[in-house]
Motif scaffolding. Sequence first.
Motif, PDB file in Angstrom:
ATOM      1  N   ILE A   1       2.395   1.588   7.902  1.00 18.80           N
ATOM      2  CA  ILE A   1       2.191   2.208   6.605  1.00 18.80           C
ATOM      3  C   ILE A   1       2.771   3.611   6.667  1.00 18.80           C
ATOM      4  CG2 ILE A   1      -0.105   3.124   7.184  1.00 18.80           C
ATOM      5  CD1 ILE A   1      -0.909   2.535   4.254  1.00 18.80           C
ATOM      6  N   ALA A   2       3.318   4.059   5.558  1.00 14.66           N
ATOM      7  CA  ALA A   2       3.875   5.415   5.518  1.00 14.66           C
ATOM      8  C   ALA A   2       2.746   6.443   5.540  1.00 14.66           C
ATOM      9  CB  ALA A   2       4.727   5.596   4.258  1.00 14.66           C
ATOM     10  N   VAL A   3       2.969   7.527   6.262  1.00 13.08           N
ATOM     11  CA  VAL A   3       2.020   8.640   6.271  1.00 13.08           C
ATOM     12  C   VAL A   3       2.784   9.923   5.977  1.00 13.08           C
ATOM     13  CG1 VAL A   3       0.334   7.587   7.817  1.00 13.08           C
ATOM     14  CG2 VAL A   3       2.240   8.860   8.781  1.00 13.08           C
ATOM     15  N   VAL A   4       2.171  10.755   5.165  1.00 14.48           N
ATOM     16  CA  VAL A   4       2.732  12.069   4.837  1.00 14.48           C
ATOM     17  C   VAL A   4       1.823  13.105   5.481  1.00 14.48           C
ATOM     18  CG1 VAL A   4       3.443  13.632   3.007  1.00 14.48           C
ATOM     19  CG2 VAL A   4       3.591  11.156   2.651  1.00 14.48           C
ATOM     20  N   LEU A   5       2.377  13.918   6.366  1.00 15.54           N
ATOM     21  CA  LEU A   5       1.587  14.852   7.162  1.00 15.54           C
ATOM     22  C   LEU A   5       1.889  16.301   6.796  1.00 15.54           C
ATOM     23  CD1 LEU A   5       1.993  13.109  10.641  1.00 15.54           C
ATOM     24  CD2 LEU A   5       0.057  12.916   9.056  1.00 15.54           C
TER      25      LEU A   5
ATOM     26  N   HIS B   1       5.991  16.107  17.156  1.00 13.86           N
ATOM     27  CA  HIS B   1       5.073  16.136  18.294  1.00 13.86           C
ATOM     28  C   HIS B   1       3.730  16.703  17.837  1.00 13.86           C
ATOM     29  CE1 HIS B   1       8.201  15.434  21.513  1.00 13.86           C
ATOM     30  NE2 HIS B   1       8.948  15.699  20.450  1.00 13.86           N
ATOM     31  N   VAL B   2       2.676  15.928  18.044  1.00 16.71           N
ATOM     32  CA  VAL B   2       1.330  16.328  17.613  1.00 16.71           C
ATOM     33  C   VAL B   2       0.395  16.242  18.813  1.00 16.71           C
ATOM     34  CG1 VAL B   2      -0.589  15.841  16.040  1.00 16.71           C
ATOM     35  CG2 VAL B   2       1.766  15.358  15.318  1.00 16.71           C
ATOM     36  N   PRO B   3      -0.305  17.321  19.156  1.00 18.38           N
ATOM     37  CA  PRO B   3      -1.239  17.262  20.293  1.00 18.38           C
ATOM     38  C   PRO B   3      -2.297  16.180  20.083  1.00 18.38           C
ATOM     39  CG  PRO B   3      -0.901  19.527  19.578  1.00 18.38           C
ATOM     40  CD  PRO B   3      -0.251  18.651  18.543  1.00 18.38           C
ATOM     41  N   MET B   4      -2.666  15.491  21.155  1.00 18.54           N
ATOM     42  CA  MET B   4      -3.664  14.431  21.031  1.00 18.54           C
ATOM     43  C   MET B   4      -5.034  14.969  20.655  1.00 18.54           C
ATOM     44  SD  MET B   4      -2.890  11.553  23.919  1.00 18.54           S
ATOM     45  CE  MET B   4      -1.452  10.496  23.775  1.00 18.54           C
ATOM     46  N   ALA B   5      -5.245  16.259  20.860  1.00 21.15           N
ATOM     47  CA  ALA B   5      -6.530  16.856  20.481  1.00 21.15           C
ATOM     48  C   ALA B   5      -6.597  17.167  18.993  1.00 21.15           C
ATOM     49  CB  ALA B   5      -6.761  18.135  21.286  1.00 21.15           C
ATOM     50  N   ALA B   6      -5.506  16.959  18.270  1.00 18.67           N
ATOM     51  CA  ALA B   6      -5.473  17.291  16.845  1.00 18.67           C
ATOM     52  C   ALA B   6      -6.388  16.369  16.054  1.00 18.67           C
ATOM     53  CB  ALA B   6      -4.043  17.188  16.331  1.00 18.67           C
ATOM     54  N   ARG B   7      -6.850  16.886  14.927  1.00 16.91           N
ATOM     55  CA  ARG B   7      -7.661  16.088  14.010  1.00 16.91           C
ATOM     56  C   ARG B   7      -6.850  15.811  12.750  1.00 16.91           C
ATOM     57  NH1 ARG B   7     -12.547  16.996  10.558  1.00 16.91           N
ATOM     58  NH2 ARG B   7     -11.886  19.178  10.467  1.00 16.91           N
ATOM     59  N   PHE B   8      -6.790  14.535  12.363  1.00 18.33           N
ATOM     60  CA  PHE B   8      -6.070  14.130  11.160  1.00 18.33           C
ATOM     61  C   PHE B   8      -7.087  13.995  10.025  1.00 18.33           C
ATOM     62  CE2 PHE B   8      -3.454  12.925  14.666  1.00 18.33           C
ATOM     63  CZ  PHE B   8      -2.133  12.936  14.216  1.00 18.33           C
ATOM     64  N   ILE B   9      -6.941  14.805   8.998  1.00 14.66           N
ATOM     65  CA  ILE B   9      -7.879  14.826   7.871  1.00 14.66           C
ATOM     66  C   ILE B   9      -7.217  14.155   6.675  1.00 14.66           C
ATOM     67  CG2 ILE B   9      -9.249  16.301   6.341  1.00 14.66           C
ATOM     68  CD1 ILE B   9      -8.876  18.485   8.623  1.00 14.66           C
ATOM     69  N   ILE B  10      -7.754  13.045   6.244  1.00  8.58           N
ATOM     70  CA  ILE B  10      -7.145  12.304   5.132  1.00  8.58           C
ATOM     71  C   ILE B  10      -7.394  13.029   3.818  1.00  8.58           C
ATOM     72  CG2 ILE B  10      -7.113  10.139   3.852  1.00  8.58           C
ATOM     73  CD1 ILE B  10      -8.025   8.706   6.353  1.00  8.58           C
ATOM     74  N   ASN B  11      -6.328  13.372   3.134  1.00  9.95           N
ATOM     75  CA  ASN B  11      -6.424  13.969   1.794  1.00  9.95           C
ATOM     76  C   ASN B  11      -6.349  12.918   0.699  1.00  9.95           C
ATOM     77  OD1 ASN B  11      -4.369  16.138   3.451  1.00  9.95           O
ATOM     78  ND2 ASN B  11      -6.291  16.931   2.623  1.00  9.95           N
ATOM     79  N   ASP B  12      -5.653  11.825   0.985  1.00  7.11           N
ATOM     80  CA  ASP B  12      -5.536  10.740   0.007  1.00  7.11           C
ATOM     81  C   ASP B  12      -5.273   9.436   0.758  1.00  7.11           C
ATOM     82  OD1 ASP B  12      -5.225   9.771  -2.814  1.00  7.11           O
ATOM     83  OD2 ASP B  12      -3.236   9.263  -2.073  1.00  7.11           O
ATOM     84  N   GLY B  13      -6.167   8.445   0.580  1.00  6.03           N
ATOM     85  CA  GLY B  13      -5.933   7.145   1.207  1.00  6.03           C
ATOM     86  C   GLY B  13      -7.022   6.672   2.138  1.00  6.03           C
ATOM     87  N   GLN B  14      -8.219   7.298   2.065  1.00  4.22           N
ATOM     88  CA  GLN B  14      -9.267   6.897   3.016  1.00  4.22           C
ATOM     89  C   GLN B  14      -9.733   5.452   2.780  1.00  4.22           C
ATOM     90  OE1 GLN B  14     -12.899   9.085   2.762  1.00  4.22           O
ATOM     91  NE2 GLN B  14     -13.064   8.982   0.539  1.00  4.22           N
TER      92      GLN B  14
ATOM     93  N   PHE C   1       0.852  -1.184   0.000  1.00  5.20           N
ATOM     94  CA  PHE C   1       0.000   0.000   0.000  1.00  5.20           C
ATOM     95  C   PHE C   1       0.891   1.239   0.000  1.00  5.20           C
ATOM     96  CE2 PHE C   1      -4.279  -1.517   2.003  1.00  5.20           C
ATOM     97  CZ  PHE C   1      -4.707  -1.885   0.739  1.00  5.20           C
ATOM     98  N   SER C   2       0.534   2.205  -0.810  1.00  3.02           N
ATOM     99  CA  SER C   2       1.278   3.462  -0.828  1.00  3.02           C
ATOM    100  C   SER C   2       0.892   4.317   0.376  1.00  3.02           C
ATOM    101  CB  SER C   2       1.015   4.220  -2.129  1.00  3.02           C
ATOM    102  OG  SER C   2      -0.371   4.448  -2.297  1.00  3.02           O
ATOM    103  N   ALA C   3       1.597   5.418   0.560  1.00  5.24           N
ATOM    104  CA  ALA C   3       1.434   6.255   1.755  1.00  5.24           C
ATOM    105  C   ALA C   3       0.058   6.906   1.813  1.00  5.24           C
ATOM    106  CB  ALA C   3       2.512   7.333   1.787  1.00  5.24           C
ATOM    107  N   ILE C   4      -0.384   7.155   3.036  1.00  6.08           N
ATOM    108  CA  ILE C   4      -1.588   7.944   3.290  1.00  6.08           C
ATOM    109  C   ILE C   4      -1.159   9.392   3.484  1.00  6.08           C
ATOM    110  CG2 ILE C   4      -3.370   8.417   5.028  1.00  6.08           C
ATOM    111  CD1 ILE C   4      -3.626   5.393   5.389  1.00  6.08           C
ATOM    112  N   THR C   5      -1.863  10.296   2.842  1.00 13.05           N
ATOM    113  CA  THR C   5      -1.568  11.722   2.971  1.00 13.05           C
ATOM    114  C   THR C   5      -2.654  12.375   3.808  1.00 13.05           C
ATOM    115  OG1 THR C   5      -0.488  11.761   0.816  1.00 13.05           O
ATOM    116  CG2 THR C   5      -1.169  13.872   1.730  1.00 13.05           C
ATOM    117  N   ALA C   6      -2.247  13.165   4.803  1.00 15.82           N
ATOM    118  CA  ALA C   6      -3.223  13.778   5.697  1.00 15.82           C
ATOM    119  C   ALA C   6      -2.774  15.178   6.112  1.00 15.82           C
ATOM    120  CB  ALA C   6      -3.429  12.910   6.938  1.00 15.82           C
TER     121      ALA C   6
END
Length: 364
Positions: free
Chosen positions: A135-139, A101-114, A73-78
């Motif tokens: 899996i690789a993720v691009v943030l 470092h990402v706050p736990m209250a953050a929301r991850f919005i998938i741009n590609d890979g849902q 599977f290719s990377a998920i972009t968020a």
Amino acid sequence: MESPFEYVFPAIRGIQAGREYYVSMCPLKLLPRLFQFEEDDRIPESRAQRQLNRTRIPEMARYILENRETYVFSAITASVDADLRFIASRDSDQKLCGRLHVPMAARFIINDGQHRRAAIEEALRSAPELADESIAVVLFHDRGLERSQQMFADLNRYAIRPARSLSVLYDHRDDKASLARSVVTRLRAFRDLVEMERSTLSRRSRRLFTLSAIYTATTALFAGCEPEDRDRAIDSACEFWSAIAARMPEWDSVRTGRLTAGEVREDFIHSHGVVLHALGRVGNALLREHAEVDWSRRFAALKQMDWRRTNPAWEGRATLGGRVSKSLQNVVLTSNAIKVHLRIPLTPEEQRLEDAYARGDHAA
């Protein structure tokens, strides 16, 4: 006051369009927790993603489960709607490697890979041992709905599905693809005449067939009755295509240089996908009657068929307005004509379509 609780990802920092982004690895078990889906009932204008097509998920999950040693599977972009803090490692010379470092209250919005994310979640229910794979993720830093929508549009702007022929050429999991490749490689009649990458042929192409058309026709040949032994399947398919090629002198004329492939494709229909598919259906009807078929004897009358595109008998069957059509209805009507010529009975369904054709319903 900022929350002291954070996710910490090992990451590599990069620059695109003058802005930082980060690449990390995410354990599969964390994907469902981190990457949530948007509500389906929101209007498209207020969403950053298209709606999830849930009918795709079972097939993608099966792909993982049936290919645990080789799935890819290719990377998920968020995009992340929070302040990101990157701390470079001390031993990173260019300060590119470190921890994000990402706050736990953050929301991850998938741009590609849902769909990948949903398939992984479903696969984990059946195979929880996959949880620690990654899996690789691009943030990216989320800069609002408009930017997220534009990212989705840009990421899909130049996404082109590979030609069917190329997929058949490279797919080593599909036994039918392997069979088609073996036939093309082994048969002298197909040598140098099959386009292995593209699924369409230009007028100047020196190829007479496409690999995807051979694949479709050979799959139709063995539908519901493929020999269990792979070598026997290859032998049977080669005998089938050899018998047909022996009744198509124009094919050999192209191979020996007496005619060009473009001339044959323009003047005749027997190298087009609709006819090849129809021939596969005819062969399948014979195989369902007899496990062993004398293809040379059963196909002897093919040489007397008028395969010229200008033959009015093909209008509404293989052609519509003089242009070749490969819809399923046209495939069946073409196979009907071949079956009648070879004195092979039509099935009730084929007869109904033939009756409709005789009434002129095809004109609609």
